[in-house]
Design a protein around this motif. Structure first.
Motif, mmCIF file in Angstrom:
data_model
loop_
_atom_site.group_PDB
_atom_site.id
_atom_site.type_symbol
_atom_site.label_atom_id
_atom_site.label_comp_id
_atom_site.label_asym_id
_atom_site.label_seq_id
_atom_site.Cartn_x
_atom_site.Cartn_y
_atom_site.Cartn_z
ATOM 1 N N ILE A 93 86.154 67.652 31.309
ATOM 2 C CA ILE A 93 86.438 66.286 31.771
ATOM 3 C C ILE A 93 87.359 65.609 30.762
ATOM 4 O O ILE A 93 87.106 65.607 29.563
ATOM 5 C CB ILE A 93 85.136 65.472 31.956
ATOM 6 C CG1 ILE A 93 84.286 66.087 33.069
ATOM 7 C CG2 ILE A 93 85.459 64.011 32.281
ATOM 8 C CD1 ILE A 93 82.941 65.411 33.264
ATOM 9 N N LEU A 94 88.458 65.054 31.271
ATOM 10 C CA LEU A 94 89.448 64.407 30.418
ATOM 11 C C LEU A 94 89.239 62.901 30.331
ATOM 12 O O LEU A 94 89.306 62.322 29.246
ATOM 13 C CB LEU A 94 90.855 64.689 30.954
ATOM 14 C CG LEU A 94 91.238 66.155 31.134
ATOM 15 C CD1 LEU A 94 92.570 66.255 31.857
ATOM 16 C CD2 LEU A 94 91.267 66.856 29.802
ATOM 17 N N ASN A 95 89.029 62.264 31.503
ATOM 18 C CA ASN A 95 88.981 60.807 31.562
ATOM 19 C C ASN A 95 87.881 60.328 32.489
ATOM 20 O O ASN A 95 87.532 61.006 33.454
ATOM 21 C CB ASN A 95 90.300 60.235 32.113
ATOM 22 C CG ASN A 95 91.484 60.626 31.305
ATOM 23 O OD1 ASN A 95 91.495 60.502 30.090
ATOM 24 N ND2 ASN A 95 92.508 61.126 31.972
ATOM 25 N N TYR A 104 86.195 56.920 38.715
ATOM 26 C CA TYR A 104 86.893 58.185 38.882
ATOM 27 C C TYR A 104 86.709 59.018 37.625
ATOM 28 O O TYR A 104 86.627 58.461 36.522
ATOM 29 C CB TYR A 104 88.398 57.974 39.094
ATOM 30 C CG TYR A 104 88.751 57.131 40.289
ATOM 31 C CD1 TYR A 104 88.935 57.716 41.539
ATOM 32 C CD2 TYR A 104 88.919 55.754 40.174
ATOM 33 C CE1 TYR A 104 89.279 56.946 42.644
ATOM 34 C CE2 TYR A 104 89.250 54.978 41.276
ATOM 35 C CZ TYR A 104 89.421 55.576 42.501
ATOM 36 O OH TYR A 104 89.755 54.811 43.595
ATOM 37 N N ILE A 105 86.681 60.333 37.806
ATOM 38 C CA ILE A 105 86.756 61.224 36.658
ATOM 39 C C ILE A 105 87.913 62.188 36.899
ATOM 40 O O ILE A 105 88.198 62.550 38.040
ATOM 41 C CB ILE A 105 85.441 62.002 36.405
ATOM 42 C CG1 ILE A 105 85.045 62.842 37.611
ATOM 43 C CG2 ILE A 105 84.312 61.075 35.998
ATOM 44 C CD1 ILE A 105 83.865 63.763 37.361
ATOM 45 N N ALA A 117 88.597 62.851 40.803
ATOM 46 C CA ALA A 117 87.517 62.772 41.782
ATOM 47 C C ALA A 117 86.858 61.401 41.724
ATOM 48 O O ALA A 117 86.603 60.863 40.641
ATOM 49 C CB ALA A 117 86.475 63.852 41.509
ATOM 50 N N LEU A 118 86.608 60.863 42.892
ATOM 51 C CA LEU A 118 85.857 59.619 43.004
ATOM 52 C C LEU A 118 84.377 59.952 42.885
ATOM 53 O O LEU A 118 83.882 60.866 43.544
ATOM 54 C CB LEU A 118 86.124 58.953 44.358
ATOM 55 C CG LEU A 118 85.262 57.753 44.722
ATOM 56 C CD1 LEU A 118 85.582 56.570 43.820
ATOM 57 C CD2 LEU A 118 85.475 57.372 46.173
ATOM 58 N N VAL A 119 83.670 59.218 42.044
ATOM 59 C CA VAL A 119 82.226 59.383 41.907
ATOM 60 C C VAL A 119 81.590 58.221 42.654
ATOM 61 O O VAL A 119 81.690 57.069 42.236
ATOM 62 C CB VAL A 119 81.795 59.396 40.428
ATOM 63 C CG1 VAL A 119 80.286 59.531 40.311
ATOM 64 C CG2 VAL A 119 82.497 60.513 39.684
ATOM 65 N N ALA A 120 80.962 58.525 43.775
ATOM 66 C CA ALA A 120 80.435 57.490 44.669
ATOM 67 C C ALA A 120 78.984 57.187 44.310
ATOM 68 O O ALA A 120 78.052 57.685 44.936
ATOM 69 C CB ALA A 120 80.552 57.939 46.115
ATOM 70 N N ILE A 121 78.812 56.353 43.270
ATOM 71 C CA ILE A 121 77.488 55.886 42.888
ATOM 72 C C ILE A 121 77.530 54.364 42.854
ATOM 73 O O ILE A 121 78.592 53.758 42.971
ATOM 74 C CB ILE A 121 77.038 56.450 41.519
ATOM 75 C CG1 ILE A 121 77.997 56.035 40.397
ATOM 76 C CG2 ILE A 121 76.898 57.965 41.587
ATOM 77 C CD1 ILE A 121 77.543 56.447 39.011
ATOM 78 N N SER A 122 76.376 53.762 42.676
ATOM 79 C CA SER A 122 76.300 52.306 42.610
ATOM 80 C C SER A 122 77.054 51.790 41.385
ATOM 81 O O SER A 122 76.917 52.350 40.288
ATOM 82 C CB SER A 122 74.834 51.877 42.535
ATOM 83 O OG SER A 122 74.729 50.507 42.247
#
Length: 155
Positions: A93-95, A104-105, A117-122
Motif C-alpha cells: 500500500i502506497l497511499n 481511497y487506497i 481502490a475505494l474503501v466503502a466504510i463509514s
C-alpha cells in the motif's frame, strides 16, 4: 480488525425487504408442507421453500460484506470468503487518501502502476482504518483533501 461495508440507503432498504420477503415465504412454505391449510400444493410449497431459501442465503451473505485487516493483507469478505483473494498486501500500500468524503487506497499489484481502490466504510471509521494500516506499514503516505469552507461560503 473488521470494518463493515457501507452501502447506500437504497441498497440497504432493498436488501432488508428481500430478506423479510424471503423469511416470510420460507415460513409459508414450511407451514404448507407441515399440513397447515394454505391454498398451495406440496410441489408449490417445496418450490417456494427452495427458491426463497436460496434468496435468503444470498441476501444474508450480501449483508455480511466487510473489510478485514490482518497483519499481511486487507481482505474484502463475504461471510468467510475473501473476494479479493489476498490482492491487497499491506506492505504494497502506497497511499491512503480521503477526498470528497471518500476513502481511497493505492497499492501495487501485478506491475509498476498502482491500483486505486475505494474503501466503502463509514466515514466515522476512516481514522481507525487509517491508523490500523499505518501501524502495520509506516511507509504509507496519508493525504486528506479538505474542502475550503471559507471559499465555498464566499461564492
Amino acid at each position: 480488525m473488521r470494518f463493515q461495508f457501507q452501502s447506500t440507503l437504497t441498497i440497504k432498504i432493498f436488501l432488508w425487504i428481500i430478506i423479510t420477503i424471503s423469511i416470510l415465504a420460507v415460513i409459508l412454505g414450511i407451514l404448507a408442507l407441515c399440513g397447515v391449510h394454505i391454498e398451495i400444493s406440496n410441489g408449490q410449497a417445496i418450490l417456494l421453500v427452495s427458491v426463497f431459501s436460496l434468496t435468503l442465503l444470498v441476501s444474508l451473505l450480501l449483508a455480511t460484506i466487510h473489510y478485514k485487516i490482518d497483519t499481511t493483507f486487507v481482505h474484502l469478505n463475504i461471510a468467510f470468503v475473501d473476494m479479493l483473494s489476498n490482492r491487497i498486501r499491506i506492505d504494497k500500500i502506497l497511499n491512503i487518501v480521503i477526498d470528497d468524503d471518500k476513502l481511497y487506497i493505492s497499492y501495487l499489484w501485478k506491475g509498476p502502476d498502482p491500483v486505486i481502490a475505494l474503501v466503502a466504510i463509514s466515514p466515522k471509521r476512516y481514522e481507525q482504518f487509517k491508523k490500523e494500516l499505518i501501524s502495520l506499514n509506516p511507509n504509507i503516505i496519508f493525504y486528506e483533501n479538505k474542502k475550503d469552507e471559507t471559499a465555498d461560503s464566499e461564492q
